[in-house]
Write an enzyme that holds these catalytic residues in place. Sequence first.
Site, PDB file in Angstrom:
ATOM      1  N   GLY A 174      24.227  36.885  79.470  1.00  0.00           N
ATOM      2  CA  GLY A 174      24.386  37.002  80.913  1.00  0.00           C
ATOM      3  C   GLY A 174      23.018  37.013  81.568  1.00  0.00           C
ATOM      4  CB  THR A 175      21.439  34.936  83.759  1.00  0.00           C
ATOM      5  OG1 THR A 175      22.597  34.438  84.390  1.00  0.00           O
ATOM      6  CG2 THR A 175      21.195  34.147  82.502  1.00  0.00           C
TER       7      THR A 175
END
Lengths: 249, 275
Positions: free
Chosen positions: B50-51
Amino acid sequence: MAQQFYVSPEQVMKDRADFARKGIARGKSVVVVSFLGGIALVAENPSPTLHKIGEIYDRIAFAAVGKYNEFESLRQAGVRYADVRGYSYDRADVTARGLASVYAQSLGTVFTAEQKPFEVELAVAEVGERQGEDHIFRLNFDGSIADESGFLAMGGKADLVQAALEKRWRAGASLGQALRWAVAALESPRLDAAPGGAARSEVPDQAAALAAATLEVAVLDRNVSRVRGSHRAFRRLNAATVATQLAAD
Amino acid sequence: MDAHNRTEFPALEGGGSSSSFLDHVTRSNPGLLPFGRALPAGTMPATPHGTTIVALSFEGGVLMAGDRRATMGSMIANRHLEKVFPADAYSVLGIAGTAGIAIDMVRLFQVELEHYEKIEGTLLSLEGKANRLGAMVRANLPMAMQGLSVVPLFAGIETAGPVTTGRLFSYDVTGGRYEELEHHSVGSGSVFARGALKKLWRPGLTAEQALEVAVEALYDASDDDSATGGPDLVRRLWPVVYVVTHDGAARVGDDALAGVVETIVTRRSVERREA
């Protein structure tokens, strides 16, 4: 070493049951009532912090009478059971039936194997999508379990309270109506004990001796996910709300 | 006594037992924890990551937003991923890092807070919640050293105090907990998002303005970071945004987000500049 006298198993169990019953009968009663918008749990309890009613999980609540330390440890164990189960499977997989059956096992084990049985009686309530899908389980000190329909009373003079509810309870009541039934039922032992009580208990709604402040009330909201956008149906009602509901028509 | 231990339903546990779900599971069933196992030697295959998460305070609350992309190396693993979650009624958390572990850590944290609330009958203080999250991140340190790190961002309001201002907490992989002022961001696009936040954030923002700032910061992050997803006008995918005020944590609806995104995109299309 002192000589052990033979005591028949029947006698042992009877003594234990009498001991537990006596302990439970000393306390005040708790009532669980299903109504149109959910399930109401009502206890006569002047303490605002030492609860007899508690939240277990999304749609499941707990009510108890008897010794505080004993039912509190059972309540905490129930919360742990439900949270572990919901975390390892899914929230939808935690059911009152599952919880009631582990309570029954636990109480049954203590009743036979421990020094003294638990002096408690428990109720596990689960609110359903419709009133017909509500579940209310009664658990006794010896681990026996019963599935009650619509309402339940336990504690001191529970038979009187149960009988009072039996006379009044109908499906489809409002919260205010359900609370008035519950209060009238909780008062019935006192009215019965008073002189000429039996006659007066026929007009229950006049008996407003139980003030809202001495009641511990919580509800499981049937439509919680639609109304409040939360998955947790359990909600405590404060004294002011209870007074309003008791007065409302 | 053995009978109780066997049934895993300790009737007599009572005294001295913990109000923490994490402690309970660590003791009774550590295999359930997202970080409850030792990794074997060897290289880790690619896993979804996830960013970018941004969070900022505004007048009377705090807001957190996350993009929807998960990447696996240079591939887009998921474009619908939700990385911002309500922790309880008055706090939210967003996660960057290994998605598989992070999402389970969020679930664990949600149960931890709810469990405490049910056992104790009161909400944990905001500092208390932040510390519990730190303990979980620290417990994940062995996994982080294998490359499976999780870096959360935590935001909420203190309900007990006289004033309700939003507070932000960031973490490092060792569980170190740092209170952030005004705004913060984590994840691969955080450098670019932070630049945007520095220019766009100002004191006394309303909730609506804060929403615009957060969406624009994520837009800037997606502009420069390939692992951050921008708003997807074709699929109508918007960032996940939660607002926490005194009334509790609430998710911002798709209609409101669509309006904000379209305003930003239109303005930038008209300007036709590099940024």
